[in-house]
Design a protein around this motif. Structure first.
Motif, PDB file in Angstrom:
ATOM      1  N   TYR A 448      42.841 -21.852  -1.331  1.00 41.92           N
ATOM      2  CA  TYR A 448      43.094 -21.490  -2.658  1.00 41.92           C
ATOM      3  C   TYR A 448      44.652 -21.093  -3.469  1.00 41.92           C
ATOM      4  O   TYR A 448      44.482 -19.968  -2.209  1.00 41.92           O
ATOM      5  N   ASP A 450      44.892 -21.285  -6.471  1.00 42.89           N
ATOM      6  CA  ASP A 450      45.153 -21.275  -7.912  1.00 42.89           C
ATOM      7  C   ASP A 450      42.791 -20.495  -7.432  1.00 42.89           C
ATOM      8  O   ASP A 450      42.710 -20.715  -6.880  1.00 42.89           O
ATOM      9  N   LYS A 451      42.998 -19.344  -9.282  1.00 36.16           N
ATOM     10  CA  LYS A 451      41.591 -19.345  -9.732  1.00 36.16           C
ATOM     11  C   LYS A 451      41.145 -19.864  -9.792  1.00 36.16           C
ATOM     12  O   LYS A 451      41.660 -20.672 -10.590  1.00 36.16           O
ATOM     13  N   HIS A 452      39.917 -19.898  -9.973  1.00 37.70           N
ATOM     14  CA  HIS A 452      38.840 -21.663 -10.036  1.00 37.70           C
ATOM     15  C   HIS A 452      37.470 -20.681 -10.818  1.00 37.70           C
ATOM     16  O   HIS A 452      36.358 -21.014 -10.027  1.00 37.70           O
ATOM     17  N   GLY A 460      38.954 -20.025 -18.121  1.00 40.95           N
ATOM     18  CA  GLY A 460      39.719 -19.765 -16.505  1.00 40.95           C
ATOM     19  C   GLY A 460      40.764 -17.943 -17.470  1.00 40.95           C
ATOM     20  O   GLY A 460      42.088 -17.708 -16.107  1.00 40.95           O
ATOM     21  N   GLU A 475      43.926 -27.824  -1.498  1.00 38.56           N
ATOM     22  CA  GLU A 475      43.135 -26.842  -2.376  1.00 38.56           C
ATOM     23  C   GLU A 475      41.391 -26.845  -2.584  1.00 38.56           C
ATOM     24  O   GLU A 475      41.543 -28.001  -2.939  1.00 38.56           O
ATOM     25  N   GLY A 476      41.208 -25.715  -2.287  1.00 45.04           N
ATOM     26  CA  GLY A 476      39.869 -26.011  -1.866  1.00 45.04           C
ATOM     27  C   GLY A 476      38.841 -27.278  -0.728  1.00 45.04           C
ATOM     28  O   GLY A 476      40.015 -27.107   0.578  1.00 45.04           O
ATOM     29  N   GLY A 519      36.016 -20.563  -5.478  1.00 46.81           N
ATOM     30  CA  GLY A 519      37.673 -20.209  -5.130  1.00 46.81           C
ATOM     31  C   GLY A 519      37.596 -19.399  -7.122  1.00 46.81           C
ATOM     32  O   GLY A 519      38.450 -19.054  -8.145  1.00 46.81           O
ATOM     33  N   ASN A 520      36.290 -18.917  -7.420  1.00 53.35           N
ATOM     34  CA  ASN A 520      36.356 -17.496  -8.394  1.00 53.35           C
ATOM     35  C   ASN A 520      36.801 -16.216  -7.568  1.00 53.35           C
ATOM     36  O   ASN A 520      36.155 -15.647  -6.751  1.00 53.35           O
TER      37      ASN A 520
END
Length: 687
Positions: A448, A450-452, A460, A475-476, A519-520
């Motif tokens: 990732y 970016d954070k999710h 967010g 991504e992911g 992605g958290n």
């Protein structure tokens, strides 16, 4: 609830006077001494909760040195009895006083806490007797230590070999299947996320969430009741001791992540549970009427006050002497050093008291060397015997492998022990980590950009945006085989850099098996499958687990990879090789131009196995293998010329190639060229 006011007959002079020491409620086999400190409180009632929830109030009429105390004969305060305190005093918020006799308060020295059906917390009397048998701490040296950061609940909640009724508990963590995993992995210490009794913030309940990590302590002596499989009337204390004894018998140390910097009472708009009702003006740092917040959690414990400092030290000694833990990691440690004016003082009462304490100075002490207040970033500044979480290691290693570094100086410092930060101490002052509970997991770090965090119900906004991650091209989740291959290589790159670097490596539970949080990067409120370790492994996860085991075995089996002193870049015995030498991809020793060339993306470190400063148990010199660690951060493949071995051997043997986990142990002659795949690590050995 039924209240029974002053049920004791005053003609019988009960409760008896008792003693102001020790603090708390302590059962001695015949009854319980009761002692609670409050400088500004005017009246204190001991409140005993009967099984029918009727509350019996007993005034503590004796007061010595600010301590209200008494002695209650057996029958009313025997082990398993539930109790609390009601404290009357002034309501003067502008002076810091927030007394409310209507609130039942926890005992700050309670050895156990139980949560009632209505959500209230009550203290529990505990029988301290326990047969430790031949329990001994492993006393693993810092040089040989490998830390495994784990969550009591999350580590075992999904473990198929742990019985259902033990999953997520202290007993579950002590299960033979879990111990076998830890010992076969090669770690030496389990660092547990907070196990002090904690509470969830009210706003999380409003969102249908809960505080999972536990960084919201309210009982500094009590093991968290929700992690107990056998009961909460003191059984949690015995179960915790059983767990420690089992871990010790497996050769594993127990380190607790402790939160003394703030308490679960939060800000003044949150419920009073303990300290605020006992003496808010003393327990917390204040700015006028408001409590100071150097922690981002609504309050900051005032450890500069002698009574509050005593509370913290008493708690630490209790966990060492009575619960047999082996060390502590201090959350937001600078907050504990702040003086009355809020300034950080690393020579102040907190660190001074620990350094001279005969119990605490000899256990493992790890600082998270930052808080969120002014002047709170103190990496490299904590005195001996402290070790520190080294976030510069985390950032430097992440940047190198995502292709965001300017040359190789930074990665070289981190790989060799961070002497630029800890040069006046020892390499073990640096607790190296690439991931921790807070942030991306290892799998997510390479998956990732970016954070999710939408599952946290904060739109967010929570969690850092400075992740220094790279998704490897997608991504992911993805089915792209090239991306998956690169991600697997990057995981191995990050792991081998962490586990073979000089210093104390810390792994996060599940990283050895490719755990994901989708992605958290701030899963503090996710007590569910998102946070729990998944033991159902696919082929790639099993491969990563095997790789981690082999890498840790390599570290533990070779003295050159566990340096006790900082490298000096010179021979340590006449005619011998340098203890460490750095080479370019062309096989030449690095010069100043190479070190300061921002385009350099390949560095090779030759670590000598010959040392006169690390000796065996009888004082003999230790001679082991010499290693060449080649880190190639460039995206394209690179031919690397192998330098001289610096030993009697004329050849190198490949032991790790992160681009080919199944690579055979091929021999290479000095001067021969070996291919380093783009973004990969080669580890070679010369015996």
């Amino acid at each position: 609830m039924t209240l029974i006011e002053d049920s004791w007959d005053s003609d019988e002079e009960l409760p008896w006077p008792g003693s102001p020491r020790p603090l708390g409620v302590r059962w001695d086999g015949s009854g319980s001494n009761v002692a609670v400190w409050s400088e500004h409180g005017e009246h204190v009632d001991l409140c005993v909760l009967h099984d029918d929830d009727a509350e019996e109030r007993i005034p503590l009429r004796e007061r010595s040195y600010g301590v209200f105390h008494g002695y209650v004969p057996d029958g009313l305060l025997a082990p398993g009895a539930r109790y609390g305190f009601r404290v009357d005093g002034p309501w003067e918020p502008e002076q810091g006083h927030r007394f409310d006799v209507g609130v039942l308060l926890l005992d700050p020295y309670a050895l156990a806490v139980e949560r009632l059906p209505d959500g209230r917390l009550v203290s529990v009397v505990v029988d301290p007797a326990y047969d430790w048998g031949d329990d001994r701490s492993p006393h693993t040296s810092w040089t040989d230590t490998v830390v495994y950061e784990a969550h009591v609940r999350g580590l075992t909640k999904l473990h198929p070999a742990v019985p259902d009724d033990l999953r997520g508990t202290y007993a579950g963590l002590a299960h033979p299947a879990v111990l076998e995993h830890l010992t076969s992995l090669g770690v030496t210490a389990v660092e547990l996320l907070p196990v002090h009794q904690f509470v969830s913030e009210p706003f999380l309940g409003e969102r249908g969430l809960t505080n999972y990590w536990g960084y919201n302590s309210i009982g500094f002596f009590a093991p968290h009741d929700a992690y107990s499989a056998h009961g909460t009337r003191g059984q949690q204390v015995r179960e915790f001791k059983d767990m420690v004894r089992s871990l010790h018998s497996a050769g594993l140390e127990v380190i607790l992540d402790v939160v003394y910097n703030h308490t679960g009472e939060g800000g003044p708009d949150q419920p009073t549970l303990c300290f605020r009702g006992l003496d808010n003006a003393i327990y917390y740092h204040r700015h006028g009427a408001a409590n100071a917040d150097y922690t981002g959690c609504g309050n900051t414990l005032n450890a500069s006050h002698p009574q509050v400092l005593q509370l913290v030290l008493d708690s630490l000694r209790y966990w060492v002497q009575e619960m047999h833990v082996d060390g502590f990691r201090f959350d937001l440690a600078p907050a504990l050093t702040r003086g009355p004016g809020g300034e950080v003082d690393l020579h102040g009462p907190f660190l001074t008291a620990i350094r001279q304490d005969p119990v605490l100075r000899d256990v493992k002490l790890i600082a998270e060397p930052w808080d969120v207040g002014w002047g709170g970033y103190r990496v490299g500044e904590f005195p001996s015997p402290w070790a520190e979480w080294n976030d510069k290691f985390r950032n430097g290693v992440r940047d190198f492998w995502r292709g965001a570094s300017s040359g190789v100086r930074e990665i070289a410092y981190r790989l060799s022990g961070s002497s630029d930060i800890y040069g006046t101490r020892r390499p073990h002052a640096s607790v190296n980590f690439v991931t921790a509970h807070d942030g991306f997991t290892l799998r997510d770090l390479v998956s990732y950009n970016d954070k999710h965090n939408l599952a946290n119900n904060e739109d967010g906004r929570d969690g850092t945006s400075d992740n220094r991650s790279w998704n490897s091209g997608a991504e992911g989740p993805t089915d792209d085989p090239a991306v998956l291959e690169l991600r697997a290589r990057q995981e191995r790159n990050l792991l081998v850099t962490l586990l073979l670097a000089t210093g104390v490596p810390m792994m996060t539970a599940g990283d050895e098996m490719g755990r994901t949080q989708q992605g958290n990067n701030n899963a503090y409120c996710q007590d569910n499958e998102l946070s729990w370790v998944d033991w159902d492994l696919d082929a790639s996860q099993k491969s990563l687990l095997d790789f981690t085991r082999r890498t840790l075995a390599l570290r533990q089996g070779n003295v050159a990879l566990r340096q006790k002193h900082f490298f000096e870049g010179r021979p340590l015995e006449p005619g011998g090789p340098k203890d460490i030498a750095w080479f370019t991809a062309e096989g030449r020793e690095n010069d100043e131009g190479t070190w300061f060339d921002p385009s350099t993306s390949t560095v090779a470190a030759r670590v000598s196995g010959r040392t006169v400063r690390r000796r065996g148990p009888r004082g003999e010199r230790l001679h082991g293998s010499t290693f060449l660690l080649v880190l190639h951060g460039g995206a394209e493949d690179r031919q690397v010329t192998l330098p001289a071995t610096g030993s009697s051997s004329g050849h190198w043997t490949l032991v790790i190639d992160t681009a080919d986990d199944a690579a055979p142990a091929r021999e290479y002659a000095v001067g021969e060229r070996v291919r380093a795949v783009g973004r990969s690590v080669l580890v070679l050995r010369a015996d």
